[in-house]
Design an enzyme around this catalytic site. Sequence first.
Site, short mmCIF file in Angstrom:
data_model
loop_
_atom_site.label_atom_id
_atom_site.label_comp_id
_atom_site.label_asym_id
_atom_site.label_seq_id
_atom_site.Cartn_x
_atom_site.Cartn_y
_atom_site.Cartn_z
N LYS A 1 0.84 -1.20 0.00
CA LYS A 1 0.00 0.00 0.00
C LYS A 1 0.88 1.25 0.00
O LYS A 1 2.02 1.20 0.46
CB LYS A 1 -0.86 0.02 1.27
CG LYS A 1 -2.01 -0.95 1.28
CD LYS A 1 -2.86 -0.77 2.53
CE LYS A 1 -4.03 -1.73 2.55
NZ LYS A 1 -5.01 -1.50 1.49
N ARG B 1 -10.65 -11.26 1.46
CA ARG B 1 -11.49 -12.31 0.86
C ARG B 1 -10.79 -13.67 0.90
O ARG B 1 -11.45 -14.70 0.92
CB ARG B 1 -11.88 -11.90 -0.57
CG ARG B 1 -10.72 -11.71 -1.49
CD ARG B 1 -11.09 -10.90 -2.74
NE ARG B 1 -11.15 -9.46 -2.46
CZ ARG B 1 -11.47 -8.54 -3.38
NH1 ARG B 1 -11.78 -8.90 -4.61
NH2 ARG B 1 -11.51 -7.26 -3.05
N1 BES Z 1 -8.31 -3.57 4.18
C1 BES Z 1 -8.39 -3.15 2.84
C2 BES Z 1 -9.65 -2.33 2.55
C3 BES Z 1 -9.67 -0.94 3.10
C4 BES Z 1 -8.95 0.08 2.49
C5 BES Z 1 -10.46 -0.63 4.17
C6 BES Z 1 -9.03 1.36 2.99
C7 BES Z 1 -10.54 0.65 4.66
C8 BES Z 1 -9.83 1.65 4.08
C9 BES Z 1 -8.42 -4.36 1.91
O1 BES Z 1 -7.67 -5.43 2.32
C10 BES Z 1 -7.85 -3.91 0.61
O2 BES Z 1 -6.71 -3.55 0.59
N2 BES Z 1 -8.65 -3.93 -0.43
C11 BES Z 1 -8.22 -3.51 -1.71
C12 BES Z 1 -8.81 -4.44 -2.74
C13 BES Z 1 -8.28 -4.24 -4.12
C14 BES Z 1 -6.81 -4.61 -4.18
C15 BES Z 1 -9.09 -5.08 -5.07
C16 BES Z 1 -8.71 -2.09 -1.93
O3 BES Z 1 -9.83 -1.78 -1.53
O4 BES Z 1 -7.95 -1.28 -2.46
MN MN Z 2 -5.65 -5.28 1.72
#
Ligand code: BES
Ligand code: MN
Length: 499
Positions: A279, A353
């Site tokens: 990230k 997921r």
């Molecule tokens: N934990 C995150 C989702 C999230 C992001 C929650 C920001 C709250 C604030 C999740 O694991 C994630 O990183 N999801 C990705 C999915 C994508 C790679 C398809 C996302 O939402 O960017």
């Molecule tokens: Mn994630």
Amino acid sequence: MEFSIKSGSPEKQRTACIVVGVHETRKLSQAAELLDKAADGYLSDLLRRGDMEGKAGSTLLLHKVPGIEAERVLLVGLGKETGFGENEYRAAIATAVRALNHAGGTEGTLCLAGLTVGKRDITWRLRQAVMVAAESLYRFDRMKSKKDEARRPLRKLIFSVAPSGELVLAKQALQEGQAIATGTGFMKDLANLPGNICTPTYLADQARKLSKEHGLKVDILGRADMEKLGMHALLAVAKGSHQPPKFIVVRYSGSKKTDKPIVLVGKGVTFDSGGISLKPGAEMDEMKYDMSGAASVLATIKAAALMKLPLNVIAVVPTVENMPGGGATRPGDIVTSMSGQTIEILNTDAEGRLILCDALTYVERFEPDCVIDVATLTGACVIALGHVVSGLLANDEGLARELLDASQASWDRAWQMPLLEDYQEQLKSNFADMGNIGGRAAGTITAAAFLSRFTKKYEWAHLDIAGTAWKSGKDKGSTGRPVPLLTHFLLARAAAKAG
Ligand code: BES
Ligand code: MN
Ligand code: ZN
């Protein structure tokens, strides 16, 4: 905080501080009228002179008001009388409790539960009052070397209600509100802890402790157990971390063995760095909250136990840390999930997921009445719904309806999104049964569509709490959501059973 209920006239309450409401402009609430009468117009005089207008959020603390038993009177502005609804009521309680906490007394009596809030009954007004009061006083200072204690913190809150048939209902609602508030506080404490303390092992220890306190059954699976079960989707997420993964199962049995359990599954990523699909740095600290779903289901089972609900409830928490490292899963890696379906991990940041799908397969063994999973699953949900409502998706309309009703009843609101077959094609992979991402479009729905491939054997709903589980910025902290929603769902199920 200690909560209790008293019925009786406000002017006769012996208390350090009595709290009554004033509407804009200068209209006394019913309870305030009674005080005013006993005080020979003292309050209405003050208002006439313009000392208080009744604007929402305003307060006025009065000492030595004549003709009444209370040592002090706190007037709380309620805003306009027309349009005084749920949000305004909750805000008034919060304002009152914060002002009481600053007023210096250790105790206070609130006469706000008698206000008219649309069609909300005394049960709602009392449950909410307790929940909001606890919320307003919540502090997380465990990690500070010096605690900032209030001079004489509020210890006791008394809710004054009309001396009628309402008293029995109010007492019941007070207990429910307290159980929900305790659960919500438990969730907040867990979620606010940093990732270096709240690891998968820590969560497992807390689940053990919780189970001991409430007489619940607990099982903790380790890596070897999960390997035997074939949970390779879950294990793939843990591979980059030095923290061992855990799989937590907590059972509350409030009903006959033959009653099918309600299963709650919570995402427990104790820190989500994204893994190799790292990230960006901004606000990455907030990914300590990626175990909010886990905290919420443990908190909900705690509240269910406190309320002794006549239900069987199981909380299931797959928990891992998502880190990059030499052993970490690579984008493009293919794993076989516990269900036998293969997954091409195209993005290691879509890890929620992956741990949930194996948990959703595992829970089949409980022959559940229904399964609800709770997860901070997608950033897309924050874009779609912001921080107001949680996303709700389900493979069963009846269950979705029940959860929406519970969201209205608890004022911990959710909004349903469509889980149509048409979204499935976005998950197509050239090399495996499915990819773990569905592209930029409808990210919250494709995440749920992925999960739905593992929930064919039971009624299932999914709550995406990415936007609602915590607040960012200067008020950064866990919100305790969706504990109110889930507990209200259980309360409604219990009530339906009682008939
Ligand atoms: N934990 C995150 C989702 C999230 C992001 C929650 C920001 C709250 C604030 C999740 O694991 C994630 O990183 N999801 C990705 C999915 C994508 C790679 C398809 C996302 O939402 O960017
Ligand atoms: Mn994630
Ligand atoms: Zn995540």
